[in-house]
Design an enzyme around this catalytic site. Structure first.
Site, PDB file in Angstrom:
ATOM      1  N   GLY A 105     -43.885  45.703   4.676  1.00 45.64           N
ATOM      2  CA  GLY A 105     -44.673  44.534   5.058  1.00 45.64           C
ATOM      3  C   GLY A 105     -45.159  44.696   6.482  1.00 45.64           C
ATOM      4  O   GLY A 105     -44.749  45.624   7.180  1.00 45.64           O
ATOM      5  N   LYS A 106     -46.014  43.828   6.911  1.00 46.38           N
ATOM      6  CA  LYS A 106     -46.463  43.834   8.310  1.00 46.38           C
ATOM      7  C   LYS A 106     -47.079  42.476   8.608  1.00 46.38           C
ATOM      8  O   LYS A 106     -47.569  41.804   7.701  1.00 46.38           O
ATOM      9  CB  LYS A 106     -47.520  44.936   8.536  1.00 46.38           C
ATOM     10  N   GLY A 107     -47.073  42.104   9.879  1.00 46.05           N
ATOM     11  CA  GLY A 107     -47.674  40.833  10.254  1.00 46.05           C
ATOM     12  C   GLY A 107     -48.311  40.931  11.612  1.00 46.05           C
ATOM     13  O   GLY A 107     -48.146  41.929  12.317  1.00 46.05           O
TER      14      GLY A 107
END
Ligand code: NAD
Length: 413
Positions: A105-107
């Site tokens: 994931g990444k944000g």
């Protein structure tokens, strides 16, 4: 070229090639390529002058076949959904490659944090974490620091989540030691990079104590990489940071340089070597060139001028696809980012395990387990590289994609 373009292109090209070589069915390949979920949130927060400001934030959950989504949250004015999406998928392949029970994931938030006060950043961070609360959890999605976010931001995230759900240190990694952070996390990526250099040397009959190294970037990754390589006996002949580079053919004195940089946050004024530019640094003669600063640092303009035997990608996406082609033609192996810099997420995983166990490990335990993970992953990639006669990047993607695809099929759709 921007980091965004280089890492996206490198990952996309490598993914497609690896999928072909693995003979993966197109429907499975597509399912694994596309993100599971993309969340865009509007984050209003109050500035110190009382005005309300609102920014866009993102969390992309790429794949959780092998475990909870895992990846950093960055604050940078270039952040957009496309960049976060590409970086989220890289995390899926990185965690699979190291055989860590996580997905990817990444944000991020599109903000230049240098223009905001600490109090403003705290309010923004808390509001952002509240906004993504419905899709995260210690067994669902575990964020971490990334560009311009640090242990303090993780502390605010952890506190915000814990206020709603009870004390939950396992909701984020990269926390301060006092809040459940792990021993060894600070140097993990540099240590993993140094181990990668050592394994590359071993496989290619390069004597480490006679080898020369050049490192671009002397932040967390570059400085700790230098420290561990110095301990292995390598001669570090050039380093740089955003202020420029230094060159010393007889070898820099790393211990005092490390201390100077740790104290001043720059190598400038260290009093060692001859001053050179970052462009000159990249063309210095050496065995191992280690870009540890920016994406796209080695590109079609400078790849042909490189004078090294190996490129070790400590930064994310430092070698563009065009440069990778040039280096392949020049027989300069590139050891890819998803392998080289995976020490960071590996020790993040150890931090999470310690939080879940509520049991703190000693530094020696962390370092030993990191060493085991890095060496095993390197060997697996190397075996595929030799067997299939492909570059290390393609071999890395093959190991990672195969692992995710097998789990995907075993779990059933
Ligand atoms: P950092 O902010 O601590 O250090 C960055 C270094 O690069 C600094 O020395 C800075 O002066 C230098 N730099 C910036 N612009 C430059 C330029 N134009 N030319 C030369 N040097 C320049 O960052 P970091 O944590 O060391 O991360 C470095 C790279 O490694 C990034 O690509 C990051 O995404 C990647 N990475 C970091 C980790 C980690 O655990 N820190 C993990 C995986 C990947």
């Amino acid at each position: 070229m921007s980091k965004k373009t280089s890492s996206v292109n490198a990952a996309t090209g490598a993914y497609q090639r690896a999928v072909e070589l693995l003979g993966l069915k197109p429907n499975i390949a597509r399912a694994l390529e596309m993100p599971d979920r993309e969340l865009t949130v509007e984050v209003p927060f109050r500035r110190d002058n009382g005005e309300v400001m609102s920014l866009l934030g993102f969390r992309v959950q790429h794949n959780n076949t092998r475990g909870p989504f895992k990846g950093g949250i960055r604050y940078h004015h270039h952040v957009d959904l496309a960049e976060v999406r590409a970086l989220a998928s890289l995390m899926t392949w990185k965690t699979a490659l190291l055989d860590i029970p996580y997905g990817g994931g990444k944000g991020g938030i599109a903000i230049d944090p240098s223009k905001f006060s600490v109090h403003e950043l705290e309010r923004l961070s808390r509001k952002f974490f509240r906004a993504i609360d419905p899709v995260i959890g210690p067994n669902i999605d575990i964020p971490a620091p990334d560009v311009n976010t640090n242990a303090q931001v993780m502390g605010w995230f952890m506190d915000e989540y814990s206020q709603a759900h009870g004390y939950t240190p396992a909701i984020v990694t990269g926390k301060p030691l006092e809040l459940g952070g792990s021993e060894g996390r600070e140097h993990a990526t540099g240590k993993g990079t140094a181990i990668t250099v050592r394994e590359t040397a071993n496989k290619n009959d390069v004597a480490l104590d006679k080898s020369t190294v050049v490192i671009q970037g002397f932040g967390n990754v570059g400085s700790f990489t230098a420290k561990f390589l110095d301990e292995y006996g390598c001669k570090i002949v050039g380093v740089s940071d955003v202020t420029g580079g230094i060159h010393e053919p007889d070898g820099l004195e790393i211990s005092s340089l490390f201390d100077h940089n740790y104290k001043n946050r720059t190598i400038d004024g260290c009093g060692q070597g001859k001053n050179i530019t970052n462009d000159e640094l990249l063309t210095l003669e050496c065995d191992f060139l280690i870009p540890a600063a920016l994406g796209g640092a080695i590109n079609k303009e400078n790849a042909d001028a490189l004078n090294c035997r190996f490129v070790i990608e400590a930064a994310n996406g430092p070698v563009t696809p065009k440069a990778a082609e040039t280096l392949w033609e020049k027989s300069v192996p590139v050891i890819p980012d998803i392998l080289t810099n995976a020490g960071g997420v590996t020790v993040s995983y150890f931090e999470w395990v310690q939080n879940l166990q509520q049991f703190k490990w000693e530094l020696e335990d962390v370092d030993t387990k990191l060493e085991t993970k890095m060496v095993k992953a390197f060997q697996e990639v190397y075996n595929i590289k030799v067997e299939k006669k492909v570059p290390m990047r393609i071999a890395s993607f093959m190991v990672a994609i195969d692992r995710v695809a097998r789990s995907f099929q075993l779990r059933g759709v």
